[in-house]
Each structure stands twice: as structure tokens, then as C-alpha cells.
Design a protein around this motif. Structure first.
Motif, mmCIF file in Angstrom:
data_model
loop_
_atom_site.group_PDB
_atom_site.id
_atom_site.type_symbol
_atom_site.label_atom_id
_atom_site.label_comp_id
_atom_site.label_asym_id
_atom_site.label_seq_id
_atom_site.Cartn_x
_atom_site.Cartn_y
_atom_site.Cartn_z
ATOM 1 N N GLY A 206 -4.330 7.064 0.730
ATOM 2 C CA GLY A 206 -5.582 6.442 0.073
ATOM 3 C C GLY A 206 -5.286 6.265 -1.391
ATOM 4 N N TRP A 210 -3.118 3.316 -1.886
ATOM 5 C CA TRP A 210 -3.737 1.901 -2.465
ATOM 6 C C TRP A 210 -2.940 1.594 -3.640
ATOM 7 C CZ3 TRP A 210 -9.039 4.607 -2.441
ATOM 8 C CH2 TRP A 210 -9.491 4.775 -1.052
ATOM 9 N N ASN A 213 0.292 0.072 -2.654
ATOM 10 C CA ASN A 213 -0.049 -1.663 -2.207
ATOM 11 C C ASN A 213 -0.091 -2.323 -3.384
ATOM 12 O OD1 ASN A 213 0.347 -1.076 0.688
ATOM 13 N ND2 ASN A 213 -2.031 -0.721 0.900
ATOM 14 N N TYR A 214 -0.890 -1.846 -4.303
ATOM 15 C CA TYR A 214 -1.112 -2.800 -5.445
ATOM 16 C C TYR A 214 0.017 -3.273 -6.125
ATOM 17 C CZ TYR A 214 -2.857 -4.497 -9.801
ATOM 18 O OH TYR A 214 -2.911 -5.238 -11.135
ATOM 19 N N ILE A 220 -4.683 -4.151 -2.024
ATOM 20 C CA ILE A 220 -5.108 -2.783 -2.090
ATOM 21 C C ILE A 220 -5.168 -2.094 -0.773
ATOM 22 C CG2 ILE A 220 -6.917 -1.112 -2.701
ATOM 23 C CD1 ILE A 220 -5.757 -2.167 -5.075
ATOM 24 N N TRP A 221 -5.672 -2.609 0.308
ATOM 25 C CA TRP A 221 -5.915 -1.873 1.503
ATOM 26 C C TRP A 221 -5.960 -3.302 2.527
ATOM 27 C CZ3 TRP A 221 -4.601 2.203 3.643
ATOM 28 C CH2 TRP A 221 -5.189 2.437 5.003
ATOM 29 N N ASP A 232 -0.804 0.034 7.069
ATOM 30 C CA ASP A 232 -2.112 0.651 6.548
ATOM 31 C C ASP A 232 -2.700 1.074 7.819
ATOM 32 O OD1 ASP A 232 -1.184 0.029 3.909
ATOM 33 O OD2 ASP A 232 -2.794 -1.539 3.636
#
Length: 326
Positions: A206, A210, A213-214, A220-221, A232
């Protein structure tokens, strides 16, 4: 015995994470191909820093002369964009000869912002533009070069720690699940470990997932319903199943009352073992593997629906029994 169980869980956790690492599709891999007397060899370059110049090496041997030339065909795509099927959408760039003795050539690609990627392959063309040979990745698909941003340590290290802790808790919970299968009535130890696993996978996948990923991809997701990224979605499905296990063992978690759980202790033992099976299937699918959007959505929504029914049916049955009581 408790120390032995903990040591065994740590060893199994390290083994699983090692296997997941070496099977990751984000690692460089050796490729070779032969066609019409030309031999190609290369080690893949799966990622490169954003806004930089990436060098793509390839070794080519065969009847090379002034009448033929090796070229790089490439297409720059945005995040999640599939490779075009029409060859005319790929640009052409000559390869530079680096070492004539070994046949080493290089092509260079300018990377864009994180999240973008290049799809590319190599060709041998003659002076009339005719195609002599074509070197692609497996199954005729283009090679992929992902443009990656820098992930700071304050994001990367907690992400790794939390995901390690998730695997460890599930491994240890499996020991208690086996005891339930063979007749134990003590559901609470397994339930508490799965509670911690749910907390750790939420934190690792989470907030810190996130952030990963950013910083790496500029998004983000990408789990359903927002996207179809396999990594994800694997994390999301594991979290969904852990939440189901927490609700199914609510009686043991809250009041240590087995009779308030949705399933019998033996059934919860089998369901606890399914947590391990799910986690193994998730981690043994090579990291960075991507499936078609249609398949990803079908699998995810079907899984969530099945887990929802596994939660709803015993809950409704329990409510109905209470209503029928005099």
C-alpha cells in the motif's frame, strides 16, 4: 519447538524470495537467434534510467557486407501501452560497429520520463530495403526497455522489509494451519499471524508500494479496477484473501471463541493452507510478468467474487440458524 518453527519459517521465506528474485523478468537474460546465415546474440537490457541515453548491444555474425546493414527498429510507448503490430510505426536507426572481430554492434535510445518504455528489435536490410533477417524476443515479440526512476532508500527498504515480514508470517501460520487440519482447536495462533500478514502486506504493497510505483514508474496503483498491472494485482489478491481469513476467524481474534468463527477449526486449517498456496502462486509467477488486460480482469474479478461468496454463504447460514431458534 517454537524456535524450530521460527527458524524453519525464516529459511523458507528466504528461499521463496530468492526464487522470486532469480525468476524475475526484470533481470537481464541471454538471447540468441539464427536466420539466413546470420547469428544474433545479446543480453537483454530490461530497464534504463529515465531521461538518459541507453546503449543496446548486440553481436551479429554472418555474411555482412556493404550491401547489407544491421538496423535497430524501435517505438517509444507510454506506461501500459502495448507494442504496435504495424511495423511502419517503428522508427529505424542504423547500428554502430563497435568491434569488428567479435561482431559487436550498439544502438542507442534516448529514454523519456519514468513509466515510458521502448519496444525494439534488430533487422538485417539489404541496399534495396529488403529484409534478410529479424531478431526479436521470445515468440516474435519486441524486446522491452523500461524507463525507470530512482527509488529512494526510505521507500525501498521498508517495502522489502514489510514484504519479507508478510511471507514470514504466512509461512509460520502454515504450521498452525497444519495443526488445525490434524485436529487442533486452537485457531487463535494462526489467526493472529494472518492478521500481522495482512497488516504487513497492506503497508508494503500500500503506502510504500504506491511510493515505489510513483518513483519508479510515475504511477500510483494499477490494480483492478484502476489498471491491469500483474504485480499490483497479485498483491491485491493476497490482501483480499487475508482480509477474508480475518473475517472468517473473527471469533478467535476478538474473543478467542472458536464457535463464533465462520468455519470449523479443521476447515479454517485448510483455508489457512490455501493462503500459502496463493502466496506461492503469486511469488513463483515471475515478477514483472504482464498478462493481457482481459485475462487479468477476468482472473481478478472472479477471484474476488469467489472469496466474497465464501464469506457471505456461511454468514447468511449462521444468521438463518439464529432466526429459526425458538
Amino acid at each position: 519447538m517454537k524456535i524450530i518453527r521460527i527458524i524453519a519459517a525464516i529459511v523458507l521465506t528466504l528461499g521463496l524470495l530468492y526464487v522470486a528474485r532469480i525468476t524475475s523478468e526484470g533481470r537481464p537474460e541471454y538471447r540468441e537467434y539464427r536466420e539466413n546465415g546470420f547469428a544474433f546474440e545479446k543480453t537483454t537490457v530490461p530497464k534504463a534510467p529515465e531521461n538518459a541515453l541507453a546503449t543496446i548491444p548486440v553481436t551479429i555474425k554472418g555474411p555482412l557486407s556493404e550491401n547489407v546493414r544491421p538496423v535497430l527498429r524501435y517505438y517509444r510507448a507510454e506506461y501500459g501501452e502495448a507494442p504496435p503490430t504495424a511495423p511502419n510505426r517503428y522508427q529505424t536507426r542504423p547500428l554502430s560497429l563497435v568491434d569488428s572481430l567479435t561482431g559487436l554492434y550498439e544502438g542507442q535510445l534516448r529514454t523519456a520520463a519514468r513509466g515510458y518504455r521502448h519496444y525494439y528489435w534488430f533487422e538485417i536490410r539489404d541496399h534495396t530495403g529488403g529484409l534478410r533477417a529479424k531478431f526479436t524476443d521470445k515468440d516474435g515479440t519486441p524486446f522491452v526497455l523500461k524507463h525507470i526512476g530512482h527509488v529512494p532508500d526510505w521507500v525501498l527498504i521498508p517495502h522489502i522489509v514489510f514484504m519479507f515480514a508478510t511471507v514470514f508470517c504466512i509461512m509460520l501460520a502454515t504450521v498452525y494451519a497444519m495443526r488445525l487440519v490434524f485436529g487442533s482447536q486452537e485457531v487463535r495462533p494462526m489467526a493472529r499471524l494472518l492478521l500481522w500478514a495482512a497488516i504487513f502486506v497492506f503497508l508494503g504493497g500500500g503506502p510504500f508500494g504506491w511510493a515505489m510505483n510513483y518513483y519508479a514508474f510515475g504511477t500510483i496503483w494499477e490494480g483492478v479496477p484502476f489498471g491491469t498491472d500483474a504485480t499490483d494485482n497479485k498483491t491485491q489478491l493476497l490482501f483480499v484473501y487475508l482480509v477474508f481469513m480475518l473475517l472468517a476467524t473473527r471469533g478467535s481474534l476478538k474473543h478467542n471463541l472458536v464457535q463464533e468463527n465462520l468455519y470449523s477449526p479443521r476447515a479454517l486449517g485448510f483455508l489457512g493452507l490455501m493462503t500459502l498456496v496463493l502466496m506461492l502462486s503469486i511469488y513463483l509467477i515471475p515478477h514483472s510478468t504482464q498478462f493481457s488486460p482481459e485475462l487479468t480482469r477476468t482472473v481478478c474479478y472472479t477471484f474476488i467474487a469467489v472469496v466474497g461468496l465464501m464469506l457471505l454463504i456461511p454468514w447468511v447460514s449462521r444468521k438463518a440458524k439464529r432466526v429459526r431458534r425458538p
